[in-house]
Write a protein that holds these residues in place. Structure first.
Motif, short mmCIF file in Angstrom:
data_model
loop_
_atom_site.label_atom_id
_atom_site.label_comp_id
_atom_site.label_asym_id
_atom_site.label_seq_id
_atom_site.Cartn_x
_atom_site.Cartn_y
_atom_site.Cartn_z
N ASP A 1 0.84 -1.20 0.00
CA ASP A 1 0.00 0.00 0.00
C ASP A 1 0.87 1.25 0.00
OD1 ASP A 1 -2.63 0.66 -0.22
OD2 ASP A 1 -3.01 0.80 1.92
N LEU A 2 1.90 1.26 0.84
CA LEU A 2 2.79 2.42 0.94
C LEU A 2 3.59 2.61 -0.35
CD1 LEU A 2 4.08 1.91 4.60
CD2 LEU A 2 2.30 3.46 3.82
N GLU A 3 4.06 1.52 -0.93
CA GLU A 3 4.81 1.63 -2.18
C GLU A 3 3.92 2.10 -3.32
OE1 GLU A 3 6.49 -2.32 -2.29
OE2 GLU A 3 8.47 -1.54 -1.69
N ARG A 4 2.64 1.68 -3.30
CA ARG A 4 1.69 2.14 -4.33
C ARG A 4 1.51 3.65 -4.23
NH1 ARG A 4 -3.29 3.60 -3.81
NH2 ARG A 4 -3.49 2.69 -1.73
N VAL A 5 1.35 4.15 -3.01
CA VAL A 5 1.16 5.59 -2.84
C VAL A 5 2.42 6.35 -3.27
CG1 VAL A 5 0.81 7.42 -1.14
CG2 VAL A 5 -0.55 5.34 -1.02
N TYR A 6 3.59 5.81 -2.94
CA TYR A 6 4.83 6.47 -3.36
C TYR A 6 4.89 6.59 -4.88
CZ TYR A 6 9.68 7.30 -4.47
OH TYR A 6 10.84 7.84 -5.00
N THR A 7 4.50 5.53 -5.57
CA THR A 7 4.48 5.57 -7.04
C THR A 7 3.52 6.63 -7.55
OG1 THR A 7 5.03 3.20 -7.16
CG2 THR A 7 4.05 4.20 -9.13
N GLN A 8 2.35 6.73 -6.90
CA GLN A 8 1.37 7.76 -7.28
C GLN A 8 1.95 9.16 -7.10
OE1 GLN A 8 -2.04 5.95 -4.80
NE2 GLN A 8 -3.10 7.08 -6.41
N LEU A 9 2.68 9.35 -6.01
CA LEU A 9 3.18 10.69 -5.69
C LEU A 9 4.29 11.15 -6.62
CD1 LEU A 9 3.15 10.62 -1.79
CD2 LEU A 9 1.52 11.69 -3.33
N LYS A 10 4.83 10.24 -7.42
CA LYS A 10 5.84 10.65 -8.39
C LYS A 10 5.19 11.23 -9.66
CE LYS A 10 8.44 6.83 -8.53
NZ LYS A 10 9.65 6.02 -8.87
#
Length: 378
Positions: A108-117
């Protein structure tokens, strides 16, 4: 070998930290567990309740090695804190890090990090923060979720970002945080309670309550000396701010948007840290941000110094057990490992030495980096 690093503050060391260590060791099958720990001042802008040596001695009964996070990283924003921690973990050959989070879900956290890029999301977040949104609120608004409802989720995102930006092969993992919220001042009804609530209990000398949630010996040790809080530094802060003109204050790290005028105009009317911060804070200038700013004023951290700062390739060791000691001997000779501070290696940790000396003024302690040897646990 599996080398697991934990980026920590242990302010103070408590049952939740023991759970984190034990769960991380099980999760990764670690041969060595390393705590990369803040020194005498912390990321949330607080003077540590007890000194780094005492906290390291308590922690090394559970981890194998305790090393110090450089002070410029320790007292900065989440991204800087994480970069410093990952840099040290990388130097020490870590294969993974494990952090606590409200989410408890690394995917979940890695997915959000990808979104934030995504460029559009970054633009929206910048606009939201200009309107006064805090970083976590801006994240939630921009991605349309509540993933970052919690300070540990925010730090988790920063760890993932740091690993990416340093092109590190360290694998991030997370476990779900237990007990009450980090900022909760009230002791929990479970066996885990927030560091904030424990600091409050210790400062108020509530030993019987505190020992339900932390090692009794540590609690007694802290109370036998002087449990510190930001109230202890207020008189000194007041002198520094009063004697400094606006131009001098403007040079301090995180002093932005004319905040020096607001601080200087208000401090003369207060006799306690708590009332002063409550008067200065706004939706834009949160308590945590102001706390960090106050620590920067106390330590005289200038914006220009922070702008040009990069962590050194040196590791300051505070405590170790036999496993940690053996592991250190296996590391390359080219790595500067500082166990005993002397005239030859002091230049690597000048800021940490100075921060400890300043801390000791308030703690009324003579335990410094030169006369306090690395603690070796059986």
């Amino acid at each position: 070998m599996i080398i697991t690093s934990l980026i920590t503050e242990y302010n103070p060391f408590h049952n939740g930290h023991i759970h984190h260590i034990e769960a991380s060791r099980r999760m990764t099958g670690a041969d060595v567990v390393i705590a990369v720990m803040s020194g005498n001042f912390t990321q949330r802008g607080e003077i540590a309740v007890t000194d780094k040596f005492t906290r390291a001695e308590a922690a090394v009964k559970h981890v194998d090695l305790v090393v110090e996070l450089p002070v410029f990283n320790a007292v900065s924003f989440a991204d800087d804190f994480a970069l410093g921690g990952i840099h040290i973990a990388e130097l020490l050959g870590s294969t993974n890090i494990v952090f606590g989070s409200e989410s408890g879900d690394i995917q979940d956290l890695e997915r959000v990090y990808t979104q934030l890029k995504d460029t559009d999301i970054q633009h929206e977040m910048n606009e939201l923060m200009k309107e006064g949104y805090s970083y976590p609120r801006a994240v939630n608004k921009a991605i349309g979720g509540e993933v970052f409802k919690g300070s540990n989720n925010t730090l988790g995102l920063s760890y993932i970002k740091a690993i990416d930006s340093l092109n590190s092969q360290i694998k991030p993992l997370t476990i779900q945080r237990l007990g009450n919220q980090y900022s909760d001042e009230h002791l929990s009804e479970s066996r885990f309670s927030s560091a904030t609530s424990l600091r409050k209990a210790l400062v108020e000398n509530r030993l019987e309550e505190a020992v339900r949630y932390m090692p009794e010996l540590l609690a007694r040790n802290i109370l036998a000396n002087t449990p510190l809080s930001n109230e202890k530094i207020f008189d000194t802060l007041k002198v520094i701010i009063d004697r400094s003109d606006h131009a001098e204050l403007r040079e301090i790290y995180m002093m932005t948007e004319g905040l020096e005028y607001r601080i200087k105009s208000k401090i003369r009317y207060h006799n306690s840290y708590e009332t002063f911060i409550n008067d200065v804070k706004t939706k834009r200038y949160t308590r945590t941000r102001l706390n960090r700013l106050m620590i920067s004023i106390l330590l005289n951290i200038k914006a220009e110094k922070m702008k040009n700062y990069t962590p050194t390739d040196a590791v300051r060791v505070l405590a170790m057990n036999k496993t940690g000691q053996k592991y250190l001997k296996s590391l390359p000779d080219s790595l500067e490992i500082i166990t005993n501070v002397n005239s030859k290696n002091r230049n690597f940790i000048q800021r940490e030495i100075a921060a400890t000396d300043i801390y000791n003024v308030f703690a009324k302690s003579d335990r410094n980096d030169f006369n306090t040897p690395v603690f070796i646990s059986d």
